[in-house]
Design a protein around this motif. Sequence first.
Motif, short mmCIF file in Angstrom:
data_model
loop_
_atom_site.label_atom_id
_atom_site.label_comp_id
_atom_site.label_asym_id
_atom_site.label_seq_id
_atom_site.Cartn_x
_atom_site.Cartn_y
_atom_site.Cartn_z
N ARG A 28 -9.78 -8.93 23.67
CA ARG A 28 -10.12 -7.51 23.49
C ARG A 28 -11.49 -7.50 22.83
NH1 ARG A 28 -5.68 -3.76 20.82
NH2 ARG A 28 -4.97 -3.81 23.01
N ASP A 62 -15.23 2.41 11.06
CA ASP A 62 -14.15 3.38 11.22
C ASP A 62 -12.81 2.68 10.99
OD1 ASP A 62 -12.08 5.01 12.23
OD2 ASP A 62 -13.43 5.97 13.66
N TYR A 64 -9.65 3.73 10.77
CA TYR A 64 -8.53 4.15 11.61
C TYR A 64 -8.62 3.49 12.99
CZ TYR A 64 -5.40 6.99 14.43
OH TYR A 64 -4.42 7.39 15.30
N HIS A 65 -9.80 3.53 13.58
CA HIS A 65 -9.97 2.94 14.91
C HIS A 65 -9.72 1.44 14.89
CE1 HIS A 65 -12.60 2.66 18.79
NE2 HIS A 65 -11.31 2.65 19.06
N ALA A 67 -7.76 -0.17 12.90
CA ALA A 67 -6.31 -0.37 12.76
C ALA A 67 -5.62 -0.26 14.12
CB ALA A 67 -5.74 0.64 11.78
N GLN A 68 -6.07 0.69 14.93
CA GLN A 68 -5.48 0.86 16.25
C GLN A 68 -5.78 -0.34 17.16
OE1 GLN A 68 -3.37 3.53 16.90
NE2 GLN A 68 -3.73 3.73 14.69
N LEU A 69 -7.01 -0.82 17.10
CA LEU A 69 -7.42 -1.91 17.99
C LEU A 69 -6.80 -3.25 17.58
CD1 LEU A 69 -11.20 -1.03 18.50
CD2 LEU A 69 -9.32 -0.74 20.13
N LYS A 71 -3.73 -3.66 16.60
CA LYS A 71 -2.30 -3.70 16.94
C LYS A 71 -2.06 -4.54 18.20
CE LYS A 71 -1.06 0.79 14.91
NZ LYS A 71 -0.62 2.18 15.18
N ASN A 105 -12.41 -3.00 6.32
CA ASN A 105 -11.62 -2.23 7.29
C ASN A 105 -10.83 -3.16 8.21
OD1 ASN A 105 -12.68 0.13 6.23
ND2 ASN A 105 -14.23 0.36 7.84
N ALA A 109 -6.78 -3.80 8.54
CA ALA A 109 -6.16 -3.70 9.86
C ALA A 109 -5.38 -4.96 10.19
CB ALA A 109 -7.25 -3.44 10.92
N ASP A 112 -2.09 -5.05 8.13
CA ASP A 112 -1.09 -4.10 8.64
C ASP A 112 -0.51 -4.54 9.98
OD1 ASP A 112 -1.51 -2.56 6.40
OD2 ASP A 112 -2.85 -1.14 7.40
N ALA A 113 -1.34 -5.22 10.80
CA ALA A 113 -0.91 -5.61 12.14
C ALA A 113 -0.20 -6.97 12.17
CB ALA A 113 -2.11 -5.64 13.08
#
Length: 331
Positions: A28, A62, A64-65, A67-69, A71, A105, A109, A112-113
């Motif tokens: 990714r 960022d 939040y972004h 954290a999403q990436l 996962k 950041n 992330a 959390d992941a």
Amino acid sequence: MKVFLTGADGFIGSHLAEELVRSGHQVRALCIYNSIGSHGWLDTIDKDVKANMEIVMGDIRDPYHMAQLAKGQQAIMHLAALIAIPFSYVAPDLYVQTNIQGTLNLLNAARDAGIERFIHTSTSEVYGTAQYVPMDEGHVLQGQSPYSASKIGADMMVKSFYTSFELPTLTIRPFNTYGPRQSARAVIPTIISQLAAGKKEINLGSLTPTRDFTYVTDTAKGFERALHASTGFGEVTNLGVGFEVTIGQTFDIINELMGAGAVATEDPNRIRPANSEVERLFSNNEKAKTVLGWEPEIKGVEGFRAGLAKTIDWFTNPVNLAKYRPDEYTV
């Protein structure tokens, strides 16, 4: 492994993205968001290799972004950073925001992941001028520029997440990487692009500092090896050749290889403040052999000449050279 790679659009990052795909990893690849949809240097690589990447756009500032990436990924390889030393004198706040806060950041992330390993990119600039050589991982850290200070901060943040939260981190500290796709702000592209444009007086900064130059494919392979490491967690590992050469000598070799008959001149605008210049870098890479099972393929004087020849071939291709502005000084 499923690898979230930041800075994939950059110089080292694009080479590493290729190395990861060819080594069988699922990538990714994060590119900095821009309005024209450019993927940076990834737009120039083999289309079949690029097709095997999941390319995403964003900014490490960022949280939040990020954290999403993160996962669903097994590893984060963090290469995104602001790296130009001269620009760090102009915009130091931006270096803190990107290099320190951006790294934080990604660490959050990763935690959390449930990331299995976090591979962080340091730089030999954090050592400052050598207090002894060859420079091992125990060398004192010296923030001689806002850039190097921001990277020291990022390195320490990574270490703190290992000691505080047991996040499995490895910090890779490359010495001076060179090769195709490198930024025009770096000394080797500066020399080659000016010579290729037919200039006979080449504007450079100080000619006396020494550097330990590592060819980019060797650097990329070192990073890939970190995905397989079973030791070195919470620690730093150098990636360097163990060979030093002055900027002046580097110019002489390139000048000879290109048959240019030019001379180098010191441009005051390109010289760092006196106490900020790193006068000597010369790596000890013994730990990389043990922790990563890595050592450079391109090494020594003849290896350096061969690496420079390949770099010259790439830069002097008119398609590639057109991407650079030899008449301008890129801060």
